[in-house]
Design an enzyme around this catalytic site. Sequence first.
Site, PDB file in Angstrom:
ATOM      1  N   ASP A 184       4.271  64.244   5.169  1.00  0.00           N
ATOM      2  CA  ASP A 184       4.414  65.217   6.254  1.00  0.00           C
ATOM      3  C   ASP A 184       5.847  65.326   6.763  1.00  0.00           C
ATOM      4  O   ASP A 184       6.312  66.432   7.086  1.00  0.00           O
ATOM      5  CB  ASP A 184       3.443  64.905   7.397  1.00  0.00           C
ATOM      6  CG  ASP A 184       3.501  63.461   7.875  1.00  0.00           C
ATOM      7  OD1 ASP A 184       4.353  62.675   7.420  1.00  0.00           O
ATOM      8  OD2 ASP A 184       2.654  63.101   8.724  1.00  0.00           O
ATOM      9  N   GLN A 199       1.834  60.121   5.780  1.00  0.00           N
ATOM     10  CA  GLN A 199       2.431  59.161   4.859  1.00  0.00           C
ATOM     11  C   GLN A 199       1.718  57.810   4.893  1.00  0.00           C
ATOM     12  O   GLN A 199       1.003  57.492   5.842  1.00  0.00           O
ATOM     13  CB  GLN A 199       3.909  58.954   5.206  1.00  0.00           C
ATOM     14  CG  GLN A 199       4.796  60.131   4.871  1.00  0.00           C
ATOM     15  CD  GLN A 199       6.261  59.759   4.995  1.00  0.00           C
ATOM     16  OE1 GLN A 199       6.917  60.133   5.944  1.00  0.00           O
ATOM     17  NE2 GLN A 199       6.773  59.015   4.038  1.00  0.00           N
TER      18      GLN A 199
END
Length: 498
Positions: free
Chosen positions: A241, A79
């Site tokens: 993720d 991220q």
Amino acid sequence: MTLVAGIDAGTQSVKVVVYDAQSCQLRATASAALELISGDDGSREQHPQAWMDAVEQCFARIDPQLRQGIAALAVSGQQHGLVALDADGNVLAPAKLWCDTSSSAECEEIMQALGGAQGCIEAAGNPILAGYTASKIRWTRKHRPQAYAALATILLPHDYLNFRLTGERFMEYGDASGTGWLDVRSRQWSAPLLKAIDPDRDLSQCLPPLVSNDSSFAILPAMADRLGLSHAVRIAVGGGDNMMAAIGTGAVVPGRLAMSLGTSGTLFAYADQPVVDEHGAWAAFCSSSGGWLPLICTMNCTVATETVASTLGFSSRDGDPMITSTTPGADGLTMLPFFNGERTPDLPEAKASLHGMDMRNMSPAHLYRAAMEGATFSLRFGYDAFVAAGMQFDRILLTGGGANSPAWRQMVADVFGLPVQVPQQTEGAAFGAALQALWSLQATAAGADSLVEVVNRHVHHDPAQAHLPDASRRTAYQQSYKRYLKHLHDTHGVGGDR
């Protein structure tokens, strides 16, 4: 046979899994390492092309016949990273990653423009932390003015891989909520946040469209050829993720708390409405499954146990006998395991400390137990904030390297008072991406299964690694947790006796 693939582009490596939805088995896995570019100013960067190169390396290691059978794939990505593109789709600079702290000053500048952290929370649901993408944009404006002047599109790491696979520029709500400028309540870009990043430019013109989580796109024929895939492969939207790990572990309905015991520790759970804390005690993210994903991160989890083990000259893989040879509470020894500072609670300058040392508990086993308990109590501190906000849980879904320890799994069950389950598929983010790809194949068809139904059918847990809380140990841990909170309060002024 329906084969789907999941790509997980992390900080240290790219992983690919190929899943057979009929037999419910992984048919192939592959990984390729990534290099991290580090600077003394706290910068942590990677070249986006390296991610694509690693994806190609992974698929090259998978049997060609399997590759040709893949019907859909999705990407999970680390991220918050910033990928800046010009109008022709060229990368303008190395990607600044989630772990890059060089833009800390820009975080403060953005929040000050909105009257402080509270103003940011009111505008979009989250304060601006150094990990978030917002400060990286402002940093680029200052320190890479030529790249900023040519900036045409802002993408996140997983968005960039989608762009390379499909030629399309788009974002989805889960990963986008980690930028800091998505209003998580309305699921729209926050104009006040974008203006705070740059009052002189309309950054909304650089943002790709937001697409729903059931969307899918055609793969570029040239890219299919490079990866050895069929031209008919569909590319699902994927996500960050943590969002993909929620799917891969089964945390797609309320009541299931996902916990990752990695270098850092994370807690996240599905919610069917926004869960925003007025003080920013957790990240108020959207999920990639149509809801929201409140998330708590601690900076010191396996780093605490690894640090103690290496200092004392043994491997953490041999640490479980240390735990079984001691009792809950480590005979009064308490560790505040803040080797990297801490995010939960918000103590970025904190240092690790030991309390209650005496002749009885100054042994390697007691020190190792104190480290494991301290890391677990830090997660419990975040969990208490979730519970105080009205969230309720009936189980913990445990992942990460620490989940390989039976002693740690049992400790989590005892400290939290909840059953612990461990998913059979250990690559939760990559597997979650594969399941989203599977769902996307039939998401728009009449009578199609919901994503929750797909997850419940394919996410299984290992009964040999399940643990139930033990009443006697739970009582002992409650006392040692109170001691942890007291030391936390006395040392840093937060926590206290709960």
